[in-house]
Design an enzyme around this catalytic site. Structure first.
Site, mmCIF file in Angstrom:
data_model
loop_
_atom_site.group_PDB
_atom_site.id
_atom_site.type_symbol
_atom_site.label_atom_id
_atom_site.label_comp_id
_atom_site.label_asym_id
_atom_site.label_seq_id
_atom_site.Cartn_x
_atom_site.Cartn_y
_atom_site.Cartn_z
ATOM 1 N N CYS A 79 0.832 -1.175 -0.083
ATOM 2 C CA CYS A 79 0.003 0.070 -0.091
ATOM 3 C C CYS A 79 1.062 1.326 -0.029
ATOM 4 O O CYS A 79 1.347 1.609 1.211
ATOM 5 C CB CYS A 79 -0.796 0.104 1.163
ATOM 6 S SG CYS A 79 -2.096 1.359 1.332
ATOM 7 N N ILE A 80 1.163 1.631 -1.065
ATOM 8 C CA ILE A 80 2.015 2.922 -1.313
ATOM 9 C C ILE A 80 1.312 3.997 -2.462
ATOM 10 O O ILE A 80 0.800 3.439 -3.248
ATOM 11 C CB ILE A 80 3.371 2.482 -1.548
ATOM 12 C CG1 ILE A 80 4.349 3.588 -1.890
ATOM 13 C CG2 ILE A 80 3.275 1.632 -2.871
ATOM 14 C CD1 ILE A 80 5.917 2.861 -1.965
#
Lengths: 172, 376
Positions: free
Chosen positions: A96-97
């Site tokens: 999750c970036i």
């Protein structure tokens, strides 16, 4: 090296082939990536080296990249295939970036649009971002709450868990 | 490597590695290919017409389209052609790149050239001559390579290169180029009526053709007839006129249209009209992008080619169903194939690892086992 039929598979495949070629000829250190099967350029396997001076140092972390058919208009998804204890990595390995999120899609409402996905981003940029994410977790976006807590409250314990995972990925 | 796929890293292993920058600058940042019909945005960034149009079309209706580079707002109707870049890329793509690269690669091998009349050498000589032509104008100076450009032999081989290395450009004094793709038969189209004839015939024919056109239609052509006798080829390049039917297609507000009406629109455009509304909408949007990008080309392609492109797009949607996963065997095979990479990375990782007791105890042979594990 490439198989001919895939060449006509449209923009996405051409772009992926170009990126693949460029990564082979001129890829950055500590990163290796390529399609798992050259008949399917939409699934890549990549290896990321743990950044120095972090608990991840010395580790080599395998992950898969899954590209959408309208790549590069939409970003790929990235999933570590090894154990990864990190505030920004879900327990199933999904990363999750911000660079992996298109501007319109912000699950956490914290990312500025300038860091998000755009068609000029690339596999190389993603992997470099993930490398720096390993070095500097963003605790505002908790993908793994446990990891977030440990990272915030007990840095020594965080380091121990991560190092244990490093040894596991190396088969030690 | 597929020769079809080129990228800036091609130059890195040659003495002309600085050309990698030029190569990168002539590429669209979206598709990573050399520009096709480059368009400049309001924020002064350039993209292929098709790339930026598709990018704008893919923007959700709730948002304003933005530049992929700087995220400034972009408006499709405000895109303008970047003609200079198009001409430079045309020259680069049509043969200069290939020629320069082959010179650079040979230079990299430290090979000295001696004879030019050898038949076997003719091809590479032709390429290098074309490159030498380029070199004179760009003032790039590769050190390890010497080409004689003053001899008549090299002039001859420049001519022969057009038969041997397709497709080659013919740079003219003002930087315009002639797309030789179209004249395999040695004929060129009349810029006014598109009738094919020899260059000599065109210069004679054009006056009569123009006066004929002036009689039949009120729209006067801007063709500079005064320059026809001196620079016929430049004229051809700069006046590859857009046929009147090449009008841009308007965007449609899909939510305002019922499925039958949308289907009718597709039928009117003579493109496939099967599928549900979602499929029709996606196809129409793709077609508008393809069509409008084609209008931006200095030499637009035929509709049959555009239809083929649309079919290829459709096929690429079908070929890999969403969420298709590779089999475990494929993954294993990949692990075996890239065992070297794994081992190297692991070795590197080990070297970087602080000297620990557990690291020391490791045996060399375990690297293989680890690489398999890592692959899983």
């Amino acid at each position: 090296m490439y198989k001919k039929p895939s060449a006509k598979g449209g923009t996405a495949i051409r772009r992926l082939m170009t990126e693949y070629k460029q990564l082979i000829n001129d890829g950055p250190d500590g990163i290796s990536a390529g399609p798992i099967d050259e008949d399917n350029f939409f699934e890549w396997e990549c290896l990321i080296q743990g950044p120095e001076d972090t608990p991840f140092e010395g580790g080599v972390f395998p992950a898969t990249l899954t590209f959408p058919k309208d790549y590069p208009l939409s970003p790929p998804t990235m999933k570590f295939t090894c154990e990864m204890f990190h505030p920004n990595v879900y327990k199933d390995g999904t990363v999750c970036i911000s660079i992996l999120h298109p501007p319109g899609d912000d699950p956490n409402m914290y990312e500025s649009a300038s860091e998000r996905w755009s068609p000029i981003q690339s596999v190389e940029k993603i992997l470099i971002s993930v490398m720096s994410m390993l070095a500097e977790p963003n605790d505002e976006s908790g993908a793994n709450i446990d990891a977030c807590k440990v990272w915030r409250n007990d840095r020594a314990e965080y380091g121990r868990i991560v190092k244990a995972n490093v040894r596991k990925t190396l088969g030690l | 490597m597929d020769a079809d796929i080129t990228d800036p890293s091609d130059w890195l292993s040659t003495p002309l590695s600085s050309l990698s920058t030029l190569d990168a600058l002539l590429r669209c940042r979206i598709c990573r290919d050399l520009y096709t019909a480059p368009m400049v945005t309001e924020c002064a960034h350039s993209f292929c017409s098709l790339c930026i149009r598709k990018c704008i079309a893919a923007t959700p209706a709730s948002e304003h389209p933005c530049c992929p580079i700087c995220r400034a707002a972009v408006t499709e109707v405000k895109l303008r052609r970047n003609q200079v870049v198009e001409e430079v890329v045309g020259w680069f793509r049509a043969g200069a790149r290939e020629g320069l690269l082959s010179v650079a690669r040979e230079g990299g091998k430290g090979r000295k050239r001696a004879r030019v009349d050898d038949q076997d050498e003719k091809r590479s000589e032709a390429a290098s001559s074309a490159a030498a032509e380029v070199r004179r104008s760009t003032r790039a100076r590769p050190t390890a390579y010497v080409v004689s450009t003053s001899s008549s032999t090299s002039l001859l081989t420049i001519t022969s290169s057009y038969q041997e290395i397709p497709p080659s450009p013919e740079p003219t004094t003002d930087g315009a180029y002639v797309n030789l793709d179209d004249d395999d038969d040695g004929l060129v189209p009349c810029p006014v009526c598109d009738k094919r004839m020899t260059v000599k015939q065109v210069t004679r024919h054009i006056d009569s053709c123009l006066s004929l056109k002036a009689n039949t239609s009120s729209s006067s052509s801007t063709t500079p007839s005064s320059s026809t006798s001196t620079k016929p080829k430049t004229l051809l390049a700069s006046s590859s006129t857009t046929p009147p039917h090449q009008k841009r297609l308007p965007k449609i507000q899909y939510s305002m249209l019922s499925e039958p009406k949308l289907r009718q629109k597709l039928q009117d455009l003579k493109i496939p009209s099967h599928g549900n509304k979602q499929a029709l909408q996606a196809r129409h949007s793709e077609w508008v992008s393809i069509w409008n990008a084609n209008v931006d080309r200095s030499v637009p392609r035929a509709k049959t080619q555009l239809l083929r492109e649309l079919a290829a797009w459709e096929e690429s949607l079908d070929r890999f169903p969403a969420g298709s996963r590779v089999s475990a065997e494929g993954l294993e095979e990949w692990g075996v194939k890239h065992k070297g990479d794994f081992r190297e990375l692991i070795a590197q990782a080990r070297r970087n690892l602080p000297k620990r007791a557990e690291a020391k105890a490791e045996v060399e042979g375990e690297a293989e086992l680890e690489s398999d594990k890592a692959a899983e």
